[in-house]
Structure formats: C-alpha cells, structure tokens
Scaffold this motif. Sequence first.
Motif, PDB file in Angstrom:
ATOM      1  N   VAL A 231     -29.080   8.824  27.316  1.00 47.46           N
ATOM      2  CA  VAL A 231     -27.622   8.947  27.330  1.00 47.46           C
ATOM      3  C   VAL A 231     -27.262  10.195  28.135  1.00 47.46           C
ATOM      4  N   GLU A 232     -25.978  10.407  28.315  1.00 51.32           N
ATOM      5  CA  GLU A 232     -25.512  11.522  29.139  1.00 51.32           C
ATOM      6  C   GLU A 232     -25.615  12.841  28.362  1.00 51.32           C
ATOM      7  N   PRO A 233     -25.627  13.969  29.101  1.00 54.50           N
ATOM      8  CA  PRO A 233     -25.610  15.264  28.414  1.00 54.50           C
ATOM      9  C   PRO A 233     -24.429  15.389  27.463  1.00 54.50           C
ATOM     10  N   SER A 234     -23.306  14.797  27.835  1.00 49.58           N
ATOM     11  CA  SER A 234     -22.124  14.839  26.960  1.00 49.58           C
ATOM     12  C   SER A 234     -22.404  14.105  25.651  1.00 49.58           C
ATOM     13  N   ASP A 235     -23.136  13.002  25.731  1.00 51.52           N
ATOM     14  CA  ASP A 235     -23.481  12.240  24.521  1.00 51.52           C
ATOM     15  C   ASP A 235     -24.409  13.059  23.627  1.00 51.52           C
ATOM     16  N   MET A 236     -25.340  13.772  24.259  1.00 42.42           N
ATOM     17  CA  MET A 236     -26.275  14.575  23.473  1.00 42.42           C
ATOM     18  C   MET A 236     -25.522  15.690  22.750  1.00 42.42           C
ATOM     19  N   GLU A 237     -24.554  16.270  23.452  1.00 41.57           N
ATOM     20  CA  GLU A 237     -23.714  17.300  22.840  1.00 41.57           C
ATOM     21  C   GLU A 237     -22.975  16.737  21.632  1.00 41.57           C
ATOM     22  N   GLU A 238     -22.478  15.507  21.803  1.00 42.15           N
ATOM     23  CA  GLU A 238     -21.702  14.870  20.736  1.00 42.15           C
ATOM     24  C   GLU A 238     -22.584  14.591  19.507  1.00 42.15           C
ATOM     25  N   ILE A 239     -23.812  14.171  19.768  1.00 39.86           N
ATOM     26  CA  ILE A 239     -24.729  13.919  18.642  1.00 39.86           C
ATOM     27  C   ILE A 239     -24.986  15.228  17.885  1.00 39.86           C
ATOM     28  N   LYS A 240     -25.133  16.299  18.619  1.00 40.80           N
ATOM     29  CA  LYS A 240     -25.351  17.597  17.958  1.00 40.80           C
ATOM     30  C   LYS A 240     -24.111  18.022  17.175  1.00 40.80           C
ATOM     31  N   ARG A 241     -22.940  17.719  17.730  1.00 38.72           N
ATOM     32  CA  ARG A 241     -21.704  18.080  17.033  1.00 38.72           C
ATOM     33  C   ARG A 241     -21.580  17.315  15.714  1.00 38.72           C
TER      34      ARG A 241
ATOM     35  N   PHE B 219     -34.320  15.711  21.032  1.00 36.17           N
ATOM     36  CA  PHE B 219     -35.108  15.719  22.268  1.00 36.17           C
ATOM     37  C   PHE B 219     -35.247  14.337  22.872  1.00 36.17           C
ATOM     38  N   PRO B 220     -35.101  14.286  24.212  1.00 36.98           N
ATOM     39  CA  PRO B 220     -34.718  15.401  25.079  1.00 36.98           C
ATOM     40  C   PRO B 220     -33.252  15.766  24.908  1.00 36.98           C
ATOM     41  N   ASP B 221     -32.886  16.918  25.456  1.00 37.02           N
ATOM     42  CA  ASP B 221     -31.506  17.373  25.357  1.00 37.02           C
ATOM     43  C   ASP B 221     -31.094  17.969  26.701  1.00 37.02           C
ATOM     44  N   THR B 222     -30.399  17.174  27.494  1.00 36.51           N
ATOM     45  CA  THR B 222     -30.027  17.637  28.839  1.00 36.51           C
ATOM     46  C   THR B 222     -28.670  18.334  28.854  1.00 36.51           C
ATOM     47  N   SER B 223     -28.037  18.489  27.683  1.00 45.09           N
ATOM     48  CA  SER B 223     -26.731  19.156  27.690  1.00 45.09           C
ATOM     49  C   SER B 223     -26.935  20.628  28.033  1.00 45.09           C
ATOM     50  N   GLY B 224     -26.047  21.129  28.858  1.00 41.83           N
ATOM     51  CA  GLY B 224     -26.196  22.507  29.338  1.00 41.83           C
ATOM     52  C   GLY B 224     -27.037  22.572  30.590  1.00 41.83           C
ATOM     53  N   ILE B 225     -27.890  21.573  30.790  1.00 41.35           N
ATOM     54  CA  ILE B 225     -28.749  21.588  31.976  1.00 41.35           C
ATOM     55  C   ILE B 225     -28.134  20.759  33.090  1.00 41.35           C
ATOM     56  N   LEU B 226     -27.634  19.577  32.735  1.00 48.85           N
ATOM     57  CA  LEU B 226     -27.063  18.711  33.773  1.00 48.85           C
ATOM     58  C   LEU B 226     -25.540  18.590  33.651  1.00 48.85           C
ATOM     59  N   ASN B 227     -24.945  19.455  32.857  1.00 54.39           N
ATOM     60  CA  ASN B 227     -23.475  19.552  32.866  1.00 54.39           C
ATOM     61  C   ASN B 227     -23.075  21.020  32.690  1.00 54.39           C
ATOM     62  N   GLY B 228     -23.813  21.877  33.368  1.00 56.47           N
ATOM     63  CA  GLY B 228     -23.620  23.315  33.202  1.00 56.47           C
ATOM     64  C   GLY B 228     -22.352  23.819  33.877  1.00 56.47           C
ATOM     65  N   PRO B 229     -21.929  24.998  33.500  1.00 55.70           N
ATOM     66  CA  PRO B 229     -20.744  25.598  34.118  1.00 55.70           C
ATOM     67  C   PRO B 229     -21.060  26.207  35.480  1.00 55.70           C
ATOM     68  N   LEU B 230     -20.015  26.430  36.274  1.00 58.96           N
ATOM     69  CA  LEU B 230     -20.197  27.153  37.531  1.00 58.96           C
ATOM     70  C   LEU B 230     -20.021  28.642  37.242  1.00 58.96           C
ATOM     71  N   THR B 231     -21.071  29.399  37.499  1.00 54.87           N
ATOM     72  CA  THR B 231     -21.003  30.827  37.199  1.00 54.87           C
ATOM     73  C   THR B 231     -21.132  31.678  38.445  1.00 54.87           C
ATOM     74  N   GLY B 232     -21.445  31.019  39.553  1.00 56.24           N
ATOM     75  CA  GLY B 232     -21.709  31.779  40.761  1.00 56.24           C
ATOM     76  C   GLY B 232     -23.171  32.150  40.898  1.00 56.24           C
ATOM     77  N   GLU B 233     -23.959  31.741  39.921  1.00 57.02           N
ATOM     78  CA  GLU B 233     -25.395  32.007  39.980  1.00 57.02           C
ATOM     79  C   GLU B 233     -26.135  30.675  39.991  1.00 57.02           C
ATOM     80  N   TYR B 234     -27.280  30.663  40.641  1.00 53.36           N
ATOM     81  CA  TYR B 234     -28.120  29.473  40.579  1.00 53.36           C
ATOM     82  C   TYR B 234     -29.354  29.786  39.749  1.00 53.36           C
ATOM     83  N   HIS B 235     -29.566  29.006  38.715  1.00 56.62           N
ATOM     84  CA  HIS B 235     -30.766  29.174  37.909  1.00 56.62           C
ATOM     85  C   HIS B 235     -31.567  27.895  37.960  1.00 56.62           C
TER      86      HIS B 235
END
Lengths: 472, 457
Positions: free
Chosen positions: B179-189, B201-217
Amino acid sequence: MSETAAAARIERPAIFEERRDQIRRIGEGDFSMACNRDSLAGAVSQRACVFCGSRVVLYPIADALHLVHGPIGCAAYTWDIRGSLSSGPELHRLSFSTDLQELDVVFGGEKKLAKALDELIARHHPKAAFVYSTCIVGIIGDDLEAVCKAAGERNGIPVIPVQSEGFKGNKREGYLAACKAMRRLVGTGDVSDVSPLSVNIMGDFNLAGETWIIRRYMERMGVQVVAGITGDGRVDDIRRAHGAGLNLVQCSGSTQDLARMLRDDFGTPFIRVSWIGIEDVAESLYAIAEHFEARHPKLAAGMVERTAKLVREELAALMPQLAAIRRDLTGKRAAVYVGGSFKAFSLVKAFRHLGMEVAVVGSQTGTEEDYKELAAICSPGTIVVDDANPLELSAFIREKDVDVFVGGVKERPIAFKLGVGFCDHNHERKIALEGFEGMLNFAKEIHASVMSPVWRFVPRREAGLNRKDAEV
Amino acid sequence: MLLRHTPKEVMDRHAVTINPAKTCQPIGAMYAALGIHGCLPHSHGSQGCCAYHRSALTRHYKEPVSASTSSFTEGASVFGGQSNLLQAIENIFTIYDPEVIAVHTTCLSETIGDDIKQIRDKASKQGLIPEGKHVIYCSTPSYVGSHVTGFSNMCKGMTELSESTGRKNGKVNVLPGWVEPSDMEEIKRLAGLMNVPITLFPDTSGILNGPLTGEYHMFPEGGVTVRELIGAGDAIGTLALGEWCSADAARHLDTKCKVPCKVLDIPFGLAATDRFIDTLRTVAGTSVPDDINRERGQLVDMMSDTAQYYYHKKVALCGDPDQLISMVEFLVSIDMWPVHIVTGTPGKKFEKRIKELTAGIPCEVNVRAAGDMFLLHQWIKNEPVDLLISNTYGKYIARDEDIPFLRFGFPILDRVGHQYFPNVGYKGGLRLLERILGLLLDRKDRDDPETTFELTL
C-alpha cells in the motif's frame, strides 16, 4: 576503509576513491577523464543497460511491432515511457512481451516466440517486427536469428532480431545493436523519387514533436526528408534511407553507428548536428545548405541564402522574447547531467544566452574526447563528471549553489529535495526544446522553474534568495 | 488512429502478453526494502534492472529512490556474480554506510545460479559486513509470479532478522501489504488510537512521502528499524494484510519464532476495515475507542447519503490481487457491480475469491488471474462499464471507451495525492467514495442535456 579513502571522503564527500578520475574540476591540474568504464559494483549508478539503449532508439518506429522476448519486466518498464510522437500509426505505444515463465527458461522460449510473432503479425499487420533479446535470452541461448528468419518468411515481413541482452554493456552497446537492426532494413526500398537534395534526420526522437520542427526547416530550405531515424519513424522510410544525399546525426551515441554504416556501404556522407541552442541550430542548418551547394551547385543554388533568411526570421522573432527572460536569469547557475554528452555542449551554450553559467556538467556515456571538448568551453572551476550517483550530484549542487538542474527522471526529485529548479531534458520532456522555437520553450521552462516562488519556502535557500534580491 | 489496436473478439492467447497488468518481482522487493530505516536496496543483476525500477518508483512517488546494482557484465554472467556482490557489499558499506543492504536477485543472477545466502555468508566471514550492520536477501526471479511476489519475498526476507528471546514484548506485528506510504501512516494512526503498540513492516511512510527540507538524504527519516525487525520475533501476534503480499512472511515468523498470525484482507472499505480493527482489538486484548467508532459512522453516513448514485453501476477493475479483493468487496457493498476483474499476477485462488464476493450480482462476472489489460479492454468492448478502476495504464482504455477512470494501484504516473491521502481505514473509505462519486457526477454533469442539467444533485 583505507586512509586515503577516508581523507577523500572528508575532502570531497560521497566520492568513490575509484571514481576520482571520472570527476574533474576545470583549472585544477591536468584535464583527463576516465570514462566509458563499467560502473562500480555497488554504485547507485544512474546508468541503464544494453536493452534500454536499443529500446529507446527503435521505439519511435511507429508502424513496427516491438516484441520484447523475456520476462515481463523489460516490456512493462518500457511501455510508452518515451514521448515520441507519431503523426500516424501508434502500434509502438503498446507493450508486447513473450512474458517468459519458469518452464520457458528451462526448456527454451523459441516456440513461444514463434507463436507470438505469428499471432501478432496476423492481427496488427505491422510493416516489420523488432524482437528484443533480454538478459535471460542470452543465457538460455534461444536462437533468435533463426526464429526471426523463419517468422519473417512465414509472414512476409522483415522480422529483425535486436541483440540487446542487458548485461553485455551499457546503453552504448544497445545503440549499436539498434543500428545493426535498422541496417538490415536500409537498402530494401525504392529510392527513385528521392532528390539528391535530401537528408535523413538521425538521432532525433520526435519528443514533443521536435522532429516536426526540423522537418519544417528542411522544407523551407528546399531539402527533402527521407526518413526520421527514428523520430516519427516508419519502416518504409528507413528502407529508403540509403537514397538520402546526406545524413544529419544528432546525439553522439545513438545513431552514429548507423551513419557510419551508410557511409561505408552506400557512400552517404554524414555531418554531426545539434538542434539545441541558437548557434548550434543555425550552424547545423548552414552546414546542410553549404554541403548541398558545394555538391550540387545548380540544383541547390540559393539554398544558403534561403537558410540565412530562415535564420534571420527566426532570430528576429526569438531574440526580443529571450531578452526579457534573460533579465531575470542573469547570474543564475545551472547543473547539467544528461545521457549523451552532445546535449551537454549545446546546453552550456544555450545557458549562456540566458545569462547563466553551467557550474556542473556530466553525462552517463561521454567519451574522453567529448569531455575534453566540454572542458574547453566551460569556465574554470566547473565540475565535469562521468557516470555520477545521487550523492555526488547532490554534493555538487550544494557546493556550486546552483539554481536549476537539467537531467532525467531519476534526478528530478533529488533537485527538488534540495530546493532547486529542474528541467527534464530527457524522455519525459513534454515541451519541444529543439530548434529556435525550442530555445524559447527552453528559456521559458528554465525561467518558470528558477523563478518559481516555491524556492523561497525552502529553508536552505530562503536566506540566500532574499539576500540576492536585496543586492539587486 | 488513437491507440485503437484492440479487436472486440476475444481469442485465446498463450504465447504473448499485451499491455501487462503486472511487472517483474525485483521492483516489489525494492519497494518493500525501502520501508526499512537506513536500508539500501541492492539489485543483483545488470544495471538496467536497477535503473528501471528506480525510475518507475520515482515516477510513482515523485521522490528520490536510491538503490545499488551489481552491474553485471558479460564476465559475471559466465563466471557467476559472486565477486560483483562481494565488491558491492564492501563498496556500499564504505561509501553509503546504510544500516542494512537488502539484496534481491534478477532473472539473470537466478538463471546463472548465484546463491545469495552463500555469498552473504562469505561476505560476513571476510569481514565485509561491519559490526551491527546487516545484509538481508531474497530470491526474486522475474519469470515467476509478479511484482507482488517480489514484495512478498522481501517481506519474508525481513523476518530472517527476527529473533525470539522467549519473552513476549507486547507488540503486534502488522504487515500492511503493498500500500502507499499514506496508507501505512493511517494504519499506524489507527493502532495509535487503539493504544496498540505495533511493528509495521515494511513502512515507507516518511521515506517515499517525505517533506522538502532543502536537504537530500539518501536514507530519510522513517521506516521500520532493524531493532524493531529483530523484536518482531517476540511479538504477541502478527496481522498479515493481504494473502499475496504478506501471508508468507507472517507464516514464516509463526514457524520460526512462534508468533501466531492472522491473514486478513487489506482494509479498503467498510467491511475489510471492520475485520482489521476487530482482529487488532482481539489480538491486543483491548477495546475500540469512540474516535474510531465515530469515523466508522461517518463512512456509513456517506455511504447512505450517496447510495443512489452507485446503484447497479458496472465497474471494470485491473490491479493486484490483494487490493482488488478488498476493493471488489467494497464496491459490492455499495451496490455497484464489478463485472470485469483482471490481475496480471497468477493464482487461481484469486479467481475463486472474486467469484465468491460477486456471487450475488445478477449478471456475468469476468475474472482472470495472469491476465492483461488487452483482455480487460476486450471484455469492456463486449460489455461496457460505467467506471474503470486501475493504475495509470488504464487511461488508454478509459479514453478509447470514454469511461470515468479512477486511478488506484501501482503505478500512478500522472496524478499526485496517493502519497499523502490514504485509501485504507474508514477515512480511506471516505476518500474512495468521494473520488468515485466525483467521477460519476462529473460524467453526469458533462452528459446531461441543458434541460436536465441541475444545480443540486
């Protein structure tokens, strides 16, 4: 980790020790580049494989059947991903695969392939069929040549194997395999109505209709276009391609091999052209006109003059619009990372017309010669890189504080994460960037991205952008 | 001529797949591996595979996707890829410094017979894997199953890290499925609202729907940690969402660490979400809080408010088995008629399950596992539908046949939102309804003559 590697990591972050001679800074010592070497195992390389190279070159031939012989992935990932427009048939935009299964891998896929070809040719009536070999076919040893030959005879169309097993190298080898496949078609069509003042447009893929722009220029100059190779491509045109008086080769890697074959086999001369940027487009057009006037003084009389008129008219329309955009962009910096190095040259020059400097430039498949030429036209301090990875690219973008990144699909989100603009100069561009009108589109796209208010919301860049504004 | 190459007459096809409704295993393994914190997925094969998977995932998520490759050459294909993988492991830990490398194979390395476990053990013996770091792996031959199989195999690979200390840690493992990272977030909520500590697991939330911070990690915040994966062996139970995506891993964990598992459907729609919430409640021994009851009530409310618009509308669907099963159940529950259902993933069980779910529909239902979108298009030509639900590749059919089109599944290449707005849970059900209703009513507004074009609906 060795001591030198540790030192390298602090000094120039994220650079493999083994890759140090693939990265150069102009003005820092001797300029020599190591390139066209295999990517390091374990690298997050932006490069692709042989199959990818063949597939992108042949894909735009719109009335051919493109059958991928292998497991499903290779066909799925190349299903209509390249915006190569067709003015007619669109068979190329479907995805056909033999979808090899475990038993096929054990017992061979030849029968399945033959059956697939018969079925598809009977239903879709393509003018020719290209059968792409994938990694697995190379390993299980299907005799593609024999299956294709027999299928061609049964169905009465050319069925051409493309020897594009992924592991046999990088995209360059794929280009060569594609050229060899096309070579089998060339010379089989009637050329009796082809004028001596004629060309093949090679190494252009009609992304966003770019081949059509070049075709219109040719028409205005009085030059017949025999074949788009492969932009808006047709099998019958390629069969007649040997009739052209001159081959125009853009894109250093993709179709140069075919141009060489046509020169050796049919005596057709070729010139390298670039349809990107003002000087390069104008120079390319003049080179064509001069070539024909020299070869056919009577027949081509007035062509240089017609070309001059064309260039004058186009520039008169373009330059005032460009000047307005240039005012905003002067002093901004760009990073360029593209597939082929030819594009990098043109982009460096094109950016100059926008008042911008290219601070980082690189490609996936450049040659040492290409990089030397690049170094010659870039300013001191410019970083030149071959086969980069995301960490390197992001380090360079930060170090040079660039405003816009020009690259392909995998680079786009990296640029955005860093809060800099982006221009897709690869398969996914939606706006024509070639020709004089392409220069204007390019300028507009760069302007839109560089000047976007969104970057003012990016913590890393906020202060810098406001400071620059205050200075102005 | 606009992509019109699909004849109405359906013929038997065995040798060729046209317009696939699946892709190959490795991309699923790569997506799953991205849901581990500090993990670099590694593709053991030619460079092209890795580039294609990264591009496809990037197009879907609009996020940087890093993965490395063994960069096979002709030599490796003849002599085996062992030295490439050993070198890759050394290089990756030296330069990129991930917590975990998740190796998946390709058709090439599978066929030449590379044994990843043996190579991993060798790397370990040679000291190429630094203390506290891990290399996990799974086998993902592209000529077996589909991308879904690859996802499942990598989930199972993760459970290799799990250990049982003999003492339960009170947590519940949840395998969300593809499912999408948003779905994983919702399951955790949802689990948070219920006060149930989970390891997702797996949990792609935060990884594939991350914020723009001006940094690349290269390794963003987010993802299940290695410590959590190890601890999964001490959980009190596992909920595996999706028979195709998650069951293998859960059953393996059951066998290996004696963590009992329940296999459920992915919670799309009311009934599947009910079962998820109820099972989570039972396993954790807790009760359902009012907040969740309220969300459920809101979904039922919207279903009743808009029921007349769904009534007996015919739907064609294409996608992956687990997602389609829940979606078909949801559609039936709002009185829609899913009549053509195709997945590219093989499995006769899928056809049986869909037949059961649609048994009450008084018209013929076409369902096919290991099918393709060409077949789906042919079915639609023979029996037109009011709505098409599929990944972006459905847009050709939607345009050709002029059908309202809901983008759902993987990949979505031409729209955004799936990264941020969930489809799972009651909230996700609201979103699905909102989108389906919007499509149906936009079509009605478009097609109504002026005389019956109305302000209120």
